[in-house]
Scaffold this motif. Structure first.
Motif, PDB file in Angstrom:
ATOM      1  N   PHE A  82       3.022  16.046  63.503  1.00 24.60           N
ATOM      2  CA  PHE A  82       1.621  16.473  63.592  1.00 24.60           C
ATOM      3  C   PHE A  82       1.375  16.754  62.009  1.00 24.60           C
ATOM      4  CE2 PHE A  82       1.470  16.242  68.114  1.00 24.60           C
ATOM      5  CZ  PHE A  82       0.049  16.111  68.167  1.00 24.60           C
ATOM      6  N   THR A 139      -5.915  16.189  70.525  1.00 22.67           N
ATOM      7  CA  THR A 139      -4.517  16.660  69.926  1.00 22.67           C
ATOM      8  C   THR A 139      -3.377  17.596  70.837  1.00 22.67           C
ATOM      9  OG1 THR A 139      -5.827  18.096  68.894  1.00 22.67           O
ATOM     10  CG2 THR A 139      -5.549  16.206  67.700  1.00 22.67           C
ATOM     11  N   GLY A 155      -2.159  20.739  68.313  1.00 21.41           N
ATOM     12  CA  GLY A 155      -1.001  19.695  68.439  1.00 21.41           C
ATOM     13  C   GLY A 155       0.093  20.365  68.701  1.00 21.41           C
ATOM     14  N   THR A 182      -8.856  18.394  61.056  1.00 22.36           N
ATOM     15  CA  THR A 182      -7.429  17.952  60.727  1.00 22.36           C
ATOM     16  C   THR A 182      -6.546  19.324  60.818  1.00 22.36           C
ATOM     17  OG1 THR A 182      -7.980  16.007  59.393  1.00 22.36           O
ATOM     18  CG2 THR A 182      -5.855  16.890  59.326  1.00 22.36           C
ATOM     19  N   SER A 216      -6.281  20.096  64.256  1.00 23.41           N
ATOM     20  CA  SER A 216      -5.598  19.374  65.318  1.00 23.41           C
ATOM     21  C   SER A 216      -4.011  19.664  64.962  1.00 23.41           C
ATOM     22  CB  SER A 216      -5.592  18.068  64.565  1.00 23.41           C
ATOM     23  OG  SER A 216      -7.367  17.452  65.239  1.00 23.41           O
ATOM     24  N   PHE A 231       0.223  12.518  62.854  1.00 19.70           N
ATOM     25  CA  PHE A 231      -0.930  12.496  63.919  1.00 19.70           C
ATOM     26  C   PHE A 231      -2.068  13.015  63.988  1.00 19.70           C
ATOM     27  CE2 PHE A 231       2.842  11.553  67.445  1.00 19.70           C
ATOM     28  CZ  PHE A 231       2.698  10.169  66.938  1.00 19.70           C
ATOM     29  N   ALA A 232      -2.021  14.313  63.215  1.00 19.29           N
ATOM     30  CA  ALA A 232      -3.149  15.262  63.292  1.00 19.29           C
ATOM     31  C   ALA A 232      -4.298  14.591  62.507  1.00 19.29           C
ATOM     32  CB  ALA A 232      -2.798  16.614  62.854  1.00 19.29           C
ATOM     33  N   LEU A 251      -5.133  11.009  64.220  1.00 17.33           N
ATOM     34  CA  LEU A 251      -5.752  10.961  65.723  1.00 17.33           C
ATOM     35  C   LEU A 251      -7.349  11.578  65.393  1.00 17.33           C
ATOM     36  CD1 LEU A 251      -3.071  12.410  68.062  1.00 17.33           C
ATOM     37  CD2 LEU A 251      -4.199  10.195  67.860  1.00 17.33           C
ATOM     38  N   THR A 252      -7.589  12.389  64.200  1.00 18.08           N
ATOM     39  CA  THR A 252      -8.790  13.024  63.981  1.00 18.08           C
ATOM     40  C   THR A 252      -9.681  11.854  63.403  1.00 18.08           C
ATOM     41  OG1 THR A 252      -7.611  15.112  63.996  1.00 18.08           O
ATOM     42  CG2 THR A 252      -9.880  14.866  62.692  1.00 18.08           C
TER      43      THR A 252
END
Length: 380
Positions: free
Chosen positions: A214, A182, A285, A278, A281, A218-219, A222-223
C-alpha cells in the motif's frame, strides 16, 4: 403507315482491316433477346477504330445500354466521333447511359480485402489514432503549462473560488468510496498473504506485505484509477456539455481564456486532491490489513504498528506519494482535453466521456508500471 421494324445487326468485316463496325436496324427492347445474341457473336478482341451508325434505326434505352456494354463506355464517345455524324438525341441518350453506368460502378462497394490485409489495416489505423492522441495530449499539456505559468504572475486571473469548489467535488466527495475500497482491498491482501504465508510459518510477514504494497503501489494506483473513472469522466461531460451548448464559444467571444477558466481550476484541484486521497488510502488500506491480522492471525494492533514501523523505511512512503501529482495532472488533462473534442451532439459527449476514462486508466497503469520499474532499478 409506319415502316416495319428492322432487326438490329452488327456488320464487321475483319478481313478489310479498316476496323469499322456498322450498326444497322432497330435496337429496341422489343427485339432485345435477338440483339443480345447478335452482340454475343461479336468477337471480344476485335480492334474497332470507328463505328458507323448511319443505318441505325430506332434506338431506346435498352438498345443503347447494350451498345455501351458492347463497345465500352470509355471508348464509345471517341468511336462515335470518328464515324459519321449522329443526331443529338441519340448522342444524348448514349451519353446518359454512359454516365449512369459510371455512377453505378462508382457506387458499388469495393472488394473485401483479405483477412490478413484487413488485420494489418486495423493495426495501422489503431497506431495512427494512438499517435494522434499522443501528439494532441502533449500539445494540450504544453498549452496548460503555459497558461499556468502566465497566470502565476497575474493574481487577478486566479480562479480561487472555482478551484476550491472543484476540490470539494473531487476530493471531499470521493473520500467515502476511496476509503471503503482501499480498506476492503487491504483486508483482501492481508487475508491472501496470511493464507499463503501460513504454510511457511511466516504469517508475521503479512504486516510487511500489506505495508509495502500500500505504501508503494496499491494506495496511489487504486486512488488514481478511481479518480480516472469518477473525475476524468466528469470533466469531459462538463466541458463537453458546455462545448455542445456553445458556452465555450461565448467565453472566447467575451475575450476570456477557456484554459484559464475551465482547465486550470480542475488541474489544480486534482493536484491537491489526489495526493491527499492517496495518503488517506495508505492509512485505510493498512487499517484493513490490521483488522484482518487481528481477527485472523491474533496479531494485536500495537504489534502490527510497531512491526510496520520497524520493518518498512520511510522511502516507500515517498515512492508512493511522488507518483500522485504526476497521475493527477495526467488524469485532469485527459479529462479536459476530451471535453474540448466534443463536436456538439449528445452522442459525441458520451463517446468522448468513455474515451477519457479509457485513456486515463491506461495512462495511470502505464505511468505506474514505468515508475515501479524505475524505482526498483534505482534501488529506492
Amino acid at each position: 403507315m409506319s415502316a416495319a421494324p428492322q432487326p438490329g445487326r452488327l456488320i464487321w468485316d475483319p478481313a478489310s482491316g479498316a476496323g469499322r463496325l456498322s450498326v444497322e436496324g432497330d435496337w429496341t427492347l422489343a427485339g432485345f433477346e435477338a440483339l443480345r445474341r447478335e452482340a454475343g457473336r461479336f468477337p471480344a478482341g476485335a480492334q474497332v477504330r470507328a463505328v458507323d451508325l448511319s443505318k441505325l434505326g430506332a434506338l431506346d434505352t435498352a438498345g443503347a445500354a447494350l451498345l455501351v456494354d458492347l463497345l465500352g463506355a470509355e471508348r464509345l464517345p471517341a468511336l462515335i466521333a470518328a464515324g459519321p455524324a449522329l443526331d443529338e438525341s441519340r448522342r444524348a441518350l448514349l451519353a446518359t447511359i454512359i454516365q449512369a453506368q459510371a455512377a453505378v460502378q462508382a457506387a458499388q462497394p469495393p472488394a473485401r480485402p483479405s483477412p490478413a490485409a484487413e488485420l494489418l489495416g486495423r493495426i495501422g489505423w489503431a497506431a495512427e489514432v494512438f499517435w494522434k492522441h499522443g501528439v494532441g495530449l502533449c500539445g494540450f499539456i504544453g498549452l496548460t503549462l503555459e497558461t499556468l505559468l502566465r497566470s502565476l504572475f497575474r493574481p487577478r486571473s486566479w480562479r480561487v473560488t472555482a478551484t476550491i469548489a472543484q476540490i470539494e467535488q473531487i476530493g471531499l466527495n470521493a473520500v467515502p468510496i476511496v476509503a471503503l475500497l482501499t480498506f476492503l482491498v487491504g483486508a483482501v491482501v492481508a487475508f491472501l498473504g496470511a493464507t499463503v504465508l501460513r504454510d511457511f510459518g511466516a504469517t508475521l510477514y503479512t504486516i510487511n506485505l500489506v505495508g509495502f504494497a500500500f505504501l508503494r503501489e496499491f494506495a496511489v494506483l487504486l486512488t488514481a484509477i478511481l479518480m480516472a473513472g469518477r473525475t476524468a469522466s466528469a470533466f469531459t461531460a462538463q466541458i463537453g456539455s458546455m462545448k455542445a451548448n456553445e458556452e465555450i464559444d461565448a467565453i472566447r467571444a467575451l475575450g476570456l481564456d477557456p484554459i484559464n477558466m475551465l482547465v486550470l481550476p480542475r488541474v489544480l484541484a486534482m493536484l491537491v486532491s489526489l495526493p491527499a486521497l492517496t495518503f488517506m488510502s495508505m492509512l485505510t488500506g493498512i487499517a484493513g490489513g490490521m483488522v484482518v491480522c487481528a481477527w485472523s492471525l491474533d496479531i494485536p494492533p500495537s504489534l502490527f504498528l510497531s512491526t510496520l514501523r520497524e520493518s518498512l523505511d520511510v522511502r516507500h512512503f515517498y515512492v508512493g506519494m511522488v507518483k500522485a501529482p504526476v497521475l493527477a495532472f495526467v488524469i485532469a488533462v485527459i479529462g479536459c482535453l476530451e471535453g474540448f473534442k466534443v463536436s456538439g451532439s449528445a452522442q459525441s459527449v458520451g463517446e468522448h466521456t468513455t474515451s477519457s476514462v479509457v485513456q486515463a486508466i491506461f495512462m495511470v497503469i502505464l505511468i505506474d508500471a514505468l515508475a515501479a520499474l524505475f524505482f526498483m532499478e534505482m534501488g529506492w
